[in-house]
Design a protein around this motif. Sequence first.
Motif, PDB file in Angstrom:
ATOM      1  N   ASP A 132      36.497  40.905  33.939  1.00 32.35           N
ATOM      2  CA  ASP A 132      35.249  40.302  34.398  1.00 32.35           C
ATOM      3  C   ASP A 132      35.143  38.829  34.007  1.00 32.35           C
ATOM      4  OD1 ASP A 132      34.645  42.735  35.464  1.00 32.35           O
ATOM      5  OD2 ASP A 132      33.294  43.360  33.853  1.00 32.35           O
ATOM      6  N   TRP A 133      35.567  38.530  32.786  1.00 30.12           N
ATOM      7  CA  TRP A 133      35.508  37.141  32.337  1.00 30.12           C
ATOM      8  C   TRP A 133      36.461  36.267  33.166  1.00 30.12           C
ATOM      9  CZ3 TRP A 133      38.852  33.564  30.107  1.00 30.12           C
ATOM     10  CH2 TRP A 133      38.245  32.430  29.542  1.00 30.12           C
ATOM     11  N   LEU A 134      37.663  36.763  33.389  1.00 33.80           N
ATOM     12  CA  LEU A 134      38.634  36.006  34.194  1.00 33.80           C
ATOM     13  C   LEU A 134      38.134  35.854  35.630  1.00 33.80           C
ATOM     14  CD1 LEU A 134      41.982  37.602  32.915  1.00 33.80           C
ATOM     15  CD2 LEU A 134      41.192  35.265  32.479  1.00 33.80           C
ATOM     16  N   THR A 135      37.541  36.922  36.148  1.00 30.01           N
ATOM     17  CA  THR A 135      36.987  36.857  37.497  1.00 30.01           C
ATOM     18  C   THR A 135      35.956  35.739  37.608  1.00 30.01           C
ATOM     19  OG1 THR A 135      37.315  39.233  37.852  1.00 30.01           O
ATOM     20  CG2 THR A 135      35.727  38.135  39.281  1.00 30.01           C
ATOM     21  N   ALA A 136      35.109  35.633  36.595  1.00 30.02           N
ATOM     22  CA  ALA A 136      34.085  34.577  36.592  1.00 30.02           C
ATOM     23  C   ALA A 136      34.734  33.192  36.660  1.00 30.02           C
ATOM     24  CB  ALA A 136      33.215  34.696  35.348  1.00 30.02           C
ATOM     25  N   GLN A 137      35.856  33.030  36.000  1.00 29.17           N
ATOM     26  CA  GLN A 137      36.529  31.722  36.015  1.00 29.17           C
ATOM     27  C   GLN A 137      37.079  31.416  37.416  1.00 29.17           C
ATOM     28  OE1 GLN A 137      35.674  30.331  33.295  1.00 29.17           O
ATOM     29  NE2 GLN A 137      35.113  32.365  32.519  1.00 29.17           N
ATOM     30  N   PHE A 138      37.649  32.420  38.050  1.00 22.07           N
ATOM     31  CA  PHE A 138      38.195  32.192  39.393  1.00 22.07           C
ATOM     32  C   PHE A 138      37.081  31.973  40.416  1.00 22.07           C
ATOM     33  CE2 PHE A 138      42.062  34.138  37.536  1.00 22.07           C
ATOM     34  CZ  PHE A 138      42.973  33.151  37.894  1.00 22.07           C
ATOM     35  N   ILE A 139      35.951  32.614  40.193  1.00 22.43           N
ATOM     36  CA  ILE A 139      34.794  32.357  41.060  1.00 22.43           C
ATOM     37  C   ILE A 139      34.359  30.907  40.900  1.00 22.43           C
ATOM     38  CG2 ILE A 139      32.330  32.827  41.339  1.00 22.43           C
ATOM     39  CD1 ILE A 139      32.965  35.801  40.860  1.00 22.43           C
ATOM     40  N   ALA A 140      34.352  30.437  39.657  1.00 20.90           N
ATOM     41  CA  ALA A 140      33.986  29.036  39.389  1.00 20.90           C
ATOM     42  C   ALA A 140      34.967  28.072  40.044  1.00 20.90           C
ATOM     43  CB  ALA A 140      33.926  28.789  37.890  1.00 20.90           C
ATOM     44  N   LEU A 141      36.178  28.567  40.287  1.00 18.23           N
ATOM     45  CA  LEU A 141      37.179  27.740  40.972  1.00 18.23           C
ATOM     46  C   LEU A 141      37.024  27.823  42.491  1.00 18.23           C
ATOM     47  CD1 LEU A 141      40.405  28.373  38.856  1.00 18.23           C
ATOM     48  CD2 LEU A 141      39.255  26.176  39.176  1.00 18.23           C
ATOM     49  N   GLY A 142      36.073  28.606  42.938  1.00 18.85           N
ATOM     50  CA  GLY A 142      35.787  28.686  44.363  1.00 18.85           C
ATOM     51  C   GLY A 142      36.507  29.792  45.109  1.00 18.85           C
ATOM     52  N   TYR A 143      37.051  30.770  44.357  1.00 18.99           N
ATOM     53  CA  TYR A 143      37.839  31.808  45.029  1.00 18.99           C
ATOM     54  C   TYR A 143      37.015  32.958  45.607  1.00 18.99           C
ATOM     55  CZ  TYR A 143      42.445  29.907  44.052  1.00 18.99           C
ATOM     56  OH  TYR A 143      43.566  29.143  44.065  1.00 18.99           O
ATOM     57  N   ALA A 144      35.792  33.108  45.141  1.00 17.93           N
ATOM     58  CA  ALA A 144      34.890  34.136  45.671  1.00 17.93           C
ATOM     59  C   ALA A 144      35.536  35.515  45.792  1.00 17.93           C
ATOM     60  CB  ALA A 144      34.316  33.692  47.025  1.00 17.93           C
ATOM     61  N   ALA A 145      35.768  35.973  47.020  1.00 18.67           N
ATOM     62  CA  ALA A 145      36.250  37.337  47.260  1.00 18.67           C
ATOM     63  C   ALA A 145      37.596  37.621  46.603  1.00 18.67           C
ATOM     64  CB  ALA A 145      36.344  37.606  48.761  1.00 18.67           C
ATOM     65  N   GLU A 146      38.426  36.588  46.512  1.00 21.13           N
ATOM     66  CA  GLU A 146      39.757  36.756  45.924  1.00 21.13           C
ATOM     67  C   GLU A 146      39.740  36.821  44.404  1.00 21.13           C
ATOM     68  OE1 GLU A 146      43.425  34.440  47.513  1.00 21.13           O
ATOM     69  OE2 GLU A 146      41.625  33.351  48.156  1.00 21.13           O
ATOM     70  N   ALA A 147      38.641  36.404  43.810  1.00 25.82           N
ATOM     71  CA  ALA A 147      38.590  36.168  42.364  1.00 25.82           C
ATOM     72  C   ALA A 147      39.046  37.356  41.515  1.00 25.82           C
ATOM     73  CB  ALA A 147      37.175  35.739  41.967  1.00 25.82           C
ATOM     74  N   GLU A 148      38.535  38.535  41.818  1.00 29.32           N
ATOM     75  CA  GLU A 148      38.895  39.692  40.993  1.00 29.32           C
ATOM     76  C   GLU A 148      40.376  40.026  41.118  1.00 29.32           C
ATOM     77  OE1 GLU A 148      36.176  43.098  40.115  1.00 29.32           O
ATOM     78  OE2 GLU A 148      37.668  44.176  41.297  1.00 29.32           O
ATOM     79  N   SER A 149      40.884  39.889  42.320  1.00 27.58           N
ATOM     80  CA  SER A 149      42.305  40.140  42.534  1.00 27.58           C
ATOM     81  C   SER A 149      43.166  39.178  41.712  1.00 27.58           C
ATOM     82  CB  SER A 149      42.616  40.019  44.025  1.00 27.58           C
ATOM     83  OG  SER A 149      44.008  39.974  44.229  1.00 27.58           O
ATOM     84  N   LEU A 150      42.744  37.925  41.649  1.00 35.42           N
ATOM     85  CA  LEU A 150      43.463  36.937  40.847  1.00 35.42           C
ATOM     86  C   LEU A 150      43.340  37.245  39.356  1.00 35.42           C
ATOM     87  CD1 LEU A 150      42.427  33.769  42.875  1.00 35.42           C
ATOM     88  CD2 LEU A 150      44.787  34.554  42.524  1.00 35.42           C
ATOM     89  N   ALA A 151      42.169  37.696  38.958  1.00 37.93           N
ATOM     90  CA  ALA A 151      41.950  38.061  37.555  1.00 37.93           C
ATOM     91  C   ALA A 151      42.881  39.204  37.147  1.00 37.93           C
ATOM     92  CB  ALA A 151      40.496  38.464  37.338  1.00 37.93           C
TER      93      ALA A 151
END
Lengths: 195, 195
Positions: A132-151
């Motif tokens: 969840d924390w990593l997902t938040a960082q990727f969301i902050a990078l503008g990844y939105a839907a992809e964020a959790e997958s990247l996390a």
Amino acid sequence: MAKKGDKTRTDIVDCAKDLFYTQGYERTSFTDIVNATGVYRGNIYHYFKSKEEILEAVIDQRLAEFRIVLKQWDVRHSTPRARLMAFVQMIASKRKDLTRYGCPIGSLNTELAKDQHDLQQSSKALFDLFRDWLTAQFIALGYAAEAESLALHLLGRAQGIAVIAHVYGDAALLQGEVSRLEAWIEESIVQSGLS
Amino acid sequence: MAKKGDKTRTDIVDCAKDLFYTQGYERTSFTDIVNATGVYRGNIYHYFKSKEEILEAVIDQRLAEFRIVLKQWDVRHSTPRARLMAFVQMIASKRKDLTRYGCPIGSLNTELAKDQHDLQQSSKALFDLFRDWLTAQFIALGYAAEAESLALHLLGRAQGIAVIAHVYGDAALLQGEVSRLEAWIEESIVQSGLS
DNA sequence: GTCTATATAATGATAGAC
DNA sequence: GTCTATCATTATATAGAC
């Protein structure tokens, strides 16, 4: 504020945390905990009604510790890039323990997840915390839907590094893989257009 | 050629292989093996003098099986690219077991490598087998000195995927990570100048 | 090589005096 | 809350008749 019993309880959890990590949960016996703590057998049962309950307390403590770490990273680093790098740097800084005993989160989950162990639900929460924390960082990078997958990708990369470094007991190998991971984060930031 | 005793021995190894994989080595008791095989208690000790010796036989069998797989890939695929893809495709094809029980090689090593377990030396050979074969493919791609590092990177990626998919019991997650890995191989081939 | 019975140690867990 | 003694069960491992 700290009562007498609290100290004993804390001692038990601290020792068990260490033993479960270095030997594994199954391989650690009650006698091991008795010897390591110096607390009398029956006394441990005064604080915990079973070995499983000790493990739950250990997991809770790890959760609490990691929540503090994540909070510190949030305070110390203002950009998602710096925060992701802090995560990767933790792997490098823990390289000695990681090569000797593996990842405390990953190896515990791997052990407990075998054949639907009940306790795995608790240990999975440790992964959720970082996911969840990593997902938040990727969301902050503008990844939105992809964020959790990247996390989860990043978590997986970290786990893979820990497994290989552990199996081969090779800290240099770990260091090299950490560099690759840093490069991947840089690429991800460039691709996000938020460089 | 196959004597009576050989069948019993094979039965024991087959059952133990399955149990050690699905439950873990430590969590699998002698009684579990007795019940699963139907072989009498004392009889198992006629073939193996200890539980550890059964594990060694299980590891030997896995080694033999994987050697055959690698040989088949060598025969079936003529390019290093196709061979590396075969490795990654194996992960996808085994996704059901991987998500339920983790990687049979990785989870075993993770369990045995805790606190310098003697038996880990044997189980590490399973990693060596794949590491060396993968290294050969990267050498064929012209990577020379870098080849082993790339092989271990690929092995680590595979392990990370297995750990995460296992923890979350998510086959779709595994599939997505496999795609990333295929993309990585494509990139590596382009970079090698042998595309 | 098959099968039963048992040894011996270790396991997690309790009871109860203090 | 501290400490001792011990329980019941399970673990790996053996002995030895057939």
